[in-house]
Design a protein around this motif. Structure first.
Motif, short mmCIF file in Angstrom:
data_model
loop_
_atom_site.label_atom_id
_atom_site.label_comp_id
_atom_site.label_asym_id
_atom_site.label_seq_id
_atom_site.Cartn_x
_atom_site.Cartn_y
_atom_site.Cartn_z
N THR A 104 0.83 -1.21 0.00
CA THR A 104 0.00 0.00 0.00
C THR A 104 0.86 1.26 0.00
O THR A 104 0.60 2.21 -0.73
N LEU A 105 1.89 1.27 0.83
CA LEU A 105 2.81 2.42 0.85
C LEU A 105 3.55 2.57 -0.47
O LEU A 105 3.82 3.69 -0.92
N GLU A 116 10.40 7.42 5.09
CA GLU A 116 10.29 7.29 6.53
C GLU A 116 9.81 5.93 6.98
O GLU A 116 10.24 5.41 8.00
N TRP A 117 8.89 5.31 6.19
CA TRP A 117 8.25 4.09 6.66
C TRP A 117 8.47 2.86 5.77
O TRP A 117 8.69 1.77 6.27
N LEU A 118 8.40 3.04 4.45
CA LEU A 118 8.47 1.86 3.59
C LEU A 118 9.84 1.20 3.64
O LEU A 118 9.95 -0.03 3.81
N LEU A 176 -1.77 2.07 10.09
CA LEU A 176 -2.54 2.62 8.98
C LEU A 176 -3.99 2.64 9.43
O LEU A 176 -4.64 1.59 9.50
N VAL A 177 -4.49 3.83 9.78
CA VAL A 177 -5.80 3.96 10.41
C VAL A 177 -6.84 4.41 9.39
O VAL A 177 -6.67 5.44 8.73
N ALA A 247 -7.99 0.67 0.07
CA ALA A 247 -8.07 -0.61 0.77
C ALA A 247 -8.33 -1.75 -0.20
O ALA A 247 -7.78 -2.85 -0.05
N GLN A 248 -9.18 -1.51 -1.20
CA GLN A 248 -9.44 -2.55 -2.18
C GLN A 248 -8.21 -2.86 -3.02
O GLN A 248 -7.95 -4.02 -3.36
N GLU A 249 -7.43 -1.82 -3.33
CA GLU A 249 -6.18 -2.05 -4.06
C GLU A 249 -5.22 -2.88 -3.21
O GLU A 249 -4.44 -3.67 -3.73
N ARG A 250 -5.28 -2.69 -1.90
CA ARG A 250 -4.43 -3.46 -1.00
C ARG A 250 -4.93 -4.88 -0.85
O ARG A 250 -4.15 -5.84 -0.87
#
Length: 406
Positions: A104-105, A116-118, A176-177, A247-250
């Motif tokens: 997703t990221l 920073e995160w991926l 991831l909220v 979210a669907q792509e994830r």
């Protein structure tokens, strides 16, 4: 049982390397800790080093972020090999929920978010959770019931809500909220995903949720409250109010990777059962010579082949840029049930040995039941399939012409 699929040369090479890695490096560590887990993180870190040396570490993420940069369709057979041990998934960094969150990221993160995160996620330096499901009155199988909100206050998002069943939530560095960001819009078009550091003020881990699950690896799910949590506006992941589309792509690819991991688990379970049945004698013959048992194995081998074929078909469509919504739903629903049946058969075939911790079947059995619930319960997928089946263009006309009517 070996069935040839139309996998590319790259996919076959990745699968073979992953197979050797799991058999020679991962499973020996698993056997060392069966019944005495979970495996220490240091051991998993050692396995990850070996996976990196062999070019099978995080193969699904682009090279610029530290992954292997392989096509989604090409990595699926590797995921299946990883699933043959509960340690294999973590060792090759294809384990949920981080695998889906990294994807997703990669798709929607800004350059700053990816830096920073991926990259740290790919490196295994941090962990993440996807915080969507809520307690009883909130979002679950029906995500329209989302209660968590995020409102703009100057250059910050202010998040308030109550989440439940956030996998890895009590250990996560990043959450991831999913939250409602436009209360006047339908939830499908008024919800966003916001990146929340787990140590932000107002994030409260209520408790790790006790649950059915394996012993050889640590697996957690958390209940989390978000009380006036403030994060910068640039922590929005992807476009505002498009959280459900993201979210669907994830979820599409994540559901297929789950299918392959659990298919690998089922294949190993059958292998254990067949080895046991050939060694175990009862009522004057080997269990493997009893027709009922042989037919039961044949049925599950056939169903697993069908599940793998369905999953590959859906993955081909996703690799071509298609959503493959119904194909994914069919694959996830069917595979989850087939894998559960297969592992249950393996436990039964091994008798008392099957429920002992001397074999991995008990861990497999506790792990697989959740598969029919996570990433969409069976009923959610069947609902989608049925809705498509009864679309006007899918219902023929004239077939009932000969039936008498009042």
């Amino acid at each position: 049982m070996v069935v040839e699929y139309e996998d590319s040369d790259t996919a076959s090479e990745l699968r073979e390397t992953a197979h050797e890695f799991v058999q020679n490096e991962v499973i020996p560590v698993e056997r060392e800790y069966l019944g005495d887990g979970p495996v220490p993180h240091e051991k998993i870190a050692d396995l990850r080093d070996i996976a990196q040396e062999r070019g099978i570490y995080c193969p699904q993420i682009d090279e610029e972020f530290g992954g292997g940069g392989y096509d989604f369709r090409d990595v699926l057979p590797l995921f299946e090999e990883a699933g043959k041990s509960l340690l294999g998934q973590a060792a090759m960094r294809v384990d949920a929920p981080d695998e889906g969150n990294m994807h997703t990221l990669e798709m929607f993160g800004t350059d700053e978010q990816q830096e920073e995160w991926l990259k740290p996620l790919v490196a295994g330096e941090v962990r993440s959770g996807f915080s969507m499901t809520e307690p009883m009155q909130g979002a679950g199988s029906d995500p329209k019931m989302m209660q968590t909100t995020a409102e703009k206050d100057g250059d910050e998002w202010v998040i308030d809500g109550h989440k439940w069943w956030t996998t890895q939530g009590d250990e996560a560095d990043l959450l991831l909220v999913m939250a409602r960001t436009d209360m006047d819009a339908h939830p499908y078009s008024g919800t966003s995903i916001i990146l929340v550091p787990a140590d932000a003020d107002g994030v409260e881990i209520v408790e790790p949720t006790p649950h059915l699950g394996p012993s050889v690896v640590h697996e957690s799910h958390a209940e989390i409250r978000y009380d006036n949590v403030r994060v910068p506006e640039e922590n929005l992941l992807g476009p505002e109010n498009e959280g459900f589309a993201i979210a669907q792509e994830r979820l599409g690819p994540a559901r297929l990777t789950h299918c392959m991991r659990f298919s690998g688990m089922a294949e190993r379970a059958l292998g254990i059962a067949k080895e046991y049945m050939q060694e175990r004698t009862a009522f004057d013959e080997q269990l493997s010579e009893k027709q009922a048992q042989r037919f039961a194995i044949a049925e599950q081998e056939t169903k697993l082949h069908a599940a793998r074929t369905m999953t590959r078909h859906a993955a081909e469509k996703i690799s071509r840029g298609e959503q493959a919504r119904i194909e994914v739903a069919m694959s996830k629903y069917y595979t989850a049930n087939v894998v559960q049946e297969t592992i249950d058969l393996a436990v039964q075939a091994c008798g008392a040995s099957g429920i002992s911790r001397h074999l991995p079947l008990a861990d497999f059995y506790e792990s697989v039941r959740a598969f029919r619930i996570i990433d969409g319960a069976d009923e959610v997928h069947k609902r989608s399939i049925a809705r498509e089946a009864f679309e006007e263009e899918n219902v023929p006309e004239g077939e009932l012409a000969n039936l008498p009517r009042y």
